[in-house]
Scaffold this active site. Structure first.
Site, mmCIF file in Angstrom:
data_model
loop_
_atom_site.group_PDB
_atom_site.id
_atom_site.type_symbol
_atom_site.label_atom_id
_atom_site.label_comp_id
_atom_site.label_asym_id
_atom_site.label_seq_id
_atom_site.Cartn_x
_atom_site.Cartn_y
_atom_site.Cartn_z
ATOM 1 N N SER A 27 0.795 -1.237 0.000
ATOM 2 C CA SER A 27 0.000 0.000 0.000
ATOM 3 C C SER A 27 0.822 1.278 0.000
ATOM 4 O O SER A 27 0.250 2.377 -0.110
ATOM 5 C CB SER A 27 -0.940 -0.006 1.211
ATOM 6 O OG SER A 27 -1.872 -1.058 1.105
ATOM 7 N N THR A 28 2.137 1.190 0.102
ATOM 8 C CA THR A 28 2.957 2.404 0.041
ATOM 9 C C THR A 28 2.862 3.075 -1.322
ATOM 10 O O THR A 28 3.262 4.239 -1.465
ATOM 11 C CB THR A 28 4.435 2.101 0.359
ATOM 12 O OG1 THR A 28 4.930 1.115 -0.556
ATOM 13 C CG2 THR A 28 4.599 1.606 1.792
#
EC number: 3.4.16.4
Length: 569
Positions: A295-296
């Site tokens: 999710s970065t």
């Protein structure tokens, strides 16, 4: 006197004259040879004498130092002695060989074997890089044909803290790993040459004649800030141990010029004592190891959605009921977030909302936007073994590939590349080349996004570390933080993903309103319960940046109102 007696006397006289003539001829020959050697051709004896007593000896050049950005030494070559012998001079039955073997902690049988097997050679090392105390003991033995040679040994004052970054040299002071290898040509000096006289015991005497002076290697001032390096090292090590993780890596980059201020890995090693280590221990995970960033990358998905014109900051995405089915696969959120905007997408880390954006954006455009952040490209640092990562061509994407790319699956990156990608957000849309050397003057980058777009997304990212976000443990008192957590399942060797093994990720920018630093953290395979990036990796950011803001004297940008009034007064 009879005829016979007269004949005998004549014969004796003839023989005597013959002997006299022979002696005279010999004397004339010797005299001529003496005149020839001493007067007419004196170079012959000089050459023969020189051949036996003069040697041209290399003068070892001093290797340049590696320094941090403030001039603190990180790698130094210190003078030491090595012991060598001349097998043509040292006898196998030399009685003091036993004493020499004891002093150097080597086998006397091995010494004698090396003398015998190298009988035609004049130079054989006995032991390299000994201590000054041992040097004095060897010198005191005064063994004919055994001598000391001055060399240099590389020493790393910071030990494990900079081990993977700096690398190391071999016994001949030649770079083997890390920055020692990258800059070996600059660090390595040019050896000199000296003509030395050797005495009857085989030892060199006097200062000799300098034929060519040695030229020392260049000192290189790195971009690394040793203070931040120590902070990052201790925070990462503590997190890896606390969560019983397999490994971890962290990188800090100055968003303004691409300088790497800190790079650490765990577990580390002591470059001053590498006994028992293997090549795998020397691998710089921050540069070489690839992983799916999870999710970065959602801020990049939001950037692409905004650029497409199909979304704006007021756009609402329906994530109900918390499950989104794509090509027969379920994409899930942590819970049902319902109708959310883009800022909430980043705050709550919604996989569904990110996937719906990616499925609306034209594939080639989505790919180009991710590539503009530097993914699947060289960073410009030219670190040995640097991995470029991968960003598959959109022509082979399936619908599911586009949906999962939105939250970091189906691509591969390194910790260094992830930190660099966040510098684009922090540097108002300019992609900078990464540098491990302190730069002088302005560094040119490439504009890949508009500054307004980057500020807009950074503002959304600030919610992540605020109450209700996934990165509250990354908060830094009195500073705004633009960040994103990530939790990615580890890929299994046989395909697919492990059900209970993860990589905990975090990337952030500080201060969010006037960015200075970008940091990426990856902790591999934490065990013992916690595995979310917000619980495992985010606290490392908070700990390091709390100290970094103070050390770099960066002004707070999120002071309480009463503090702001005092500051204004």
């Amino acid at each position: 006197m009879s005829r016979q007696q007269n004949k005998s006397m004549q014969t004796g006289a003839w023989r005597l004259n013959l002997v006299r003539s022979g002696f005279i001829l010999i004397a004339i020959g010797l005299g001529w040879r003496l005149i020839d050697l001493q007067v007419l051709n004196p170079d012959f004896l000089r050459y023969q004498g020189d051949a036996r007593h003069l040697r041209q000896v290399p003068v070892v050049a001093h290797r340049g130092m590696l320094l941090d950005r403030h001039g603190e030494p990180l790698a130094i070559s210190t003078p030491v002695h090595s012991v060598w012998l001349n097998p043509q001079v040292v006898a196998e039955d030399e009685p003091r060989l036993n004493e020499l073997a004891n002093v150097l902690a080597v086998s006397v049988d091995n010494l004698r074997s090396r003398i015998a097997s190298n009988a035609r050679r004049e130079f054989v090392y006995v032991r390299r890089h000994i201590t000054p105390e041992l040097s004095e003991q060897v010198r005191a033995l005064n063994i004919r044909g055994v001598a000391l040679q001055r060399e240099y040994k590389r020493y790393y004052p910071t030990g494990e803290v900079t081990a993977h970054l700096l690398g190391f040299t071999n016994i001949d002071d030649v770079g083997q790993e890390g920055l020692e290898l990258s800059y070996d040509a600059l660090l390595t000096g040019v050896p000199g040459l000296r003509r030395m006289v050797r005495d009857s015991r085989g030892n060199f005497v006097g200062g000799g004649e300098l034929i060519r002076p040695a030229k020392a290697g260049e000192n290189i001032q790195l971009s690394i800030d040793l203070r931040l390096q120590y902070l990052t090292y201790h925070a990462l090590k503590s997190a890896v141990e606390r969560h019983n993780a397999s490994s971890g890596s962290a990188v800090i980059i100055d968003v303004r010029n691409g300088e790497v201020l800190a790079m650490v890995n765990q577990p580390s090693f002591n470059p001053n004592n590498r006994a028992g280590l293997s090549s795998a221990d020397f691998r710089n995970r921050a540069v070489i190891d690839l992983f799916e960033p999870g999710s970065t990358v959602k801020p990049f998905t939001v950037v692409s959605g905004l650029r497409s014109g199909l979304f704006d900051e007021k756009s609402i995405i329906n994530t109900h009921p918390g499950v989104f089915r794509v090509s027969g696969h379920n994409i899930r959120d942590f819970r049902d977030y319902g109708m959310i905007d883009l800022a909430t997408l980043l705050q709550k880390s919604s996989n569904i909302a990110a996937s719906k954006i990616a499925l609306e954006v034209e594939p080639r455009q989505l790919w180009q936007d991710f590539a503009n952040f530097g993914f699947a490209q060289e960073s410009g640092a030219y670190f040995p073994g640097e991995a470029m990562g991968s960003l598959p061509d959109p022509s082979v994407w399936r619908t599911l590939d586009r949906a999962t790319l939105a939250y970091g699956y189906g691509m591969a990156t390194s910790t260094l590349q992830l930190a660099r990608a966040y510098t684009v957000l922090g540097n108002d849309g300019i992609l900078m080349p990464v540098s491990f050397v302190k730069t002088s003057g302005k560094v040119r980058g490439k504009r890949v996004f508009s500054s307004d777009l980057m500020r807009q997304v950074r503002s959304m990212m600030k919610l992540s570390s605020q109450p209700g976000g996934t990165a509250t443990r990354a908060a830094v008192s009195n500073y705004t933080v633009a960040s994103k957590t990530g939790t990615a399942r580890k890929a299994a060797a046989g395909g697919g993903y492990h059900e209970d093994r993860y990589q905990s990720l975090f990337a952030g920018i500080i201060p969010a309103d006037n960015p200075r630093l970008a940091m990426a953290i990856m902790i591999d395979d934490p065990k013992g319960g916690d595995y979310y990036g917000g619980l495992v990796a985010a606290p490392v950011f908070s700990e390091v940046m709390t100290g970094a803001m103070r050390l770099l004297n960066i002004a707070p940008d999120d002071l309480p109102d009463h503090h702001l009034k005092v500051a204004q007064q």
